[in-house]
Motif scaffolding. Sequence first.
Motif, PDB file in Angstrom:
ATOM      1  N   ILE A  22       0.845  -1.192   0.000  1.00 11.57           N
ATOM      2  CA  ILE A  22       0.000   0.000   0.000  1.00 11.57           C
ATOM      3  C   ILE A  22       0.880   1.241   0.000  1.00 11.57           C
ATOM      4  O   ILE A  22       1.695   1.434   0.904  1.00 11.57           O
ATOM      5  CB  ILE A  22      -0.929  -0.001   1.237  1.00 11.57           C
ATOM      6  CG1 ILE A  22      -1.771  -1.291   1.248  1.00 11.57           C
ATOM      7  CG2 ILE A  22      -1.808   1.241   1.260  1.00 11.57           C
ATOM      8  CD1 ILE A  22      -2.477  -1.557   2.562  1.00 11.57           C
TER       9      ILE A  22
ATOM     10  N   HIS B 210       2.931  -1.126   4.260  1.00 11.44           N
ATOM     11  CA  HIS B 210       2.852   0.269   3.815  1.00 11.44           C
ATOM     12  C   HIS B 210       4.228   0.772   3.424  1.00 11.44           C
ATOM     13  O   HIS B 210       5.232   0.409   4.021  1.00 11.44           O
ATOM     14  CB  HIS B 210       2.293   1.146   4.953  1.00 11.44           C
ATOM     15  CG  HIS B 210       0.842   0.929   5.180  1.00 11.44           C
ATOM     16  ND1 HIS B 210      -0.121   1.768   4.665  1.00 11.44           N
ATOM     17  CD2 HIS B 210       0.174  -0.041   5.840  1.00 11.44           C
ATOM     18  CE1 HIS B 210      -1.312   1.322   5.017  1.00 11.44           C
ATOM     19  NE2 HIS B 210      -1.164   0.220   5.732  1.00 11.44           N
TER      20      HIS B 210
ATOM     21  N   ASP C 237       1.630   4.924   0.687  1.00 10.70           N
ATOM     22  CA  ASP C 237       1.129   5.946   1.611  1.00 10.70           C
ATOM     23  C   ASP C 237       1.017   7.324   0.975  1.00 10.70           C
ATOM     24  O   ASP C 237       0.446   8.230   1.574  1.00 10.70           O
ATOM     25  CB  ASP C 237       2.027   6.020   2.856  1.00 10.70           C
ATOM     26  CG  ASP C 237       1.898   4.773   3.722  1.00 10.70           C
ATOM     27  OD1 ASP C 237       0.809   4.173   3.742  1.00 10.70           O
ATOM     28  OD2 ASP C 237       2.894   4.393   4.373  1.00 10.70           O
TER      29      ASP C 237
ATOM     30  N   GLU D 272      -0.533  -6.622   5.092  1.00 15.73           N
ATOM     31  CA  GLU D 272      -0.660  -5.295   4.501  1.00 15.73           C
ATOM     32  C   GLU D 272       0.596  -4.519   4.874  1.00 15.73           C
ATOM     33  O   GLU D 272       0.849  -4.259   6.042  1.00 15.73           O
ATOM     34  CB  GLU D 272      -1.916  -4.605   5.029  1.00 15.73           C
ATOM     35  CG  GLU D 272      -3.179  -5.350   4.619  1.00 15.73           C
ATOM     36  CD  GLU D 272      -4.454  -4.738   5.161  1.00 15.73           C
ATOM     37  OE1 GLU D 272      -4.476  -3.519   5.418  1.00 15.73           O
ATOM     38  OE2 GLU D 272      -5.432  -5.484   5.316  1.00 15.73           O
TER      39      GLU D 272
END
Length: 153
Positions: free
Chosen positions: A104, A143, A106, A141
């Motif tokens: 993911i 980041h 940011d 997950e």
Amino acid sequence: MPVEIEKIIKKLQQACALAGVKLTSKRKNVLIVLLNSQTPLSAYEIADRYKAHFQGSLPVMSVYRILDFLIKEKLVHKLETSGQYISCAHIACDHQHEAPQFLICDRCGSVMEVGMKKPIVDEIERSVLDTGFTLAHRQLELHGICKHCLNRS
């Protein structure tokens, strides 16, 4: 509807029929909203885009029920850290799916789904079990900053 999405929807309708479940028009349309999105969406964002794209309202509670179905059928993933939803990157693949790992960004909010190899997942699970903890989900997950955003810096 783009040819690629049409192809995915047709394949999914066949798979759902074989599994004995229905890919209703509302379920299909929610999935189309997610397939057309470049970033994960909340249930409220899905309801808004559904209304704009299909000129019909869909209550958020109905969106949640539909998302539950799509998750159960492994067509959609829920990102636990943000409470947002994304279509499965391997939605039209014929191979066995690996445990999902989400990268993911940011900065831009993009998400890349990468499968984790079974030995890695097994080792993580074994390590967790050794502590007496039981996993509820097997997705990771992570980041950071995507390649596109790093190149813009």
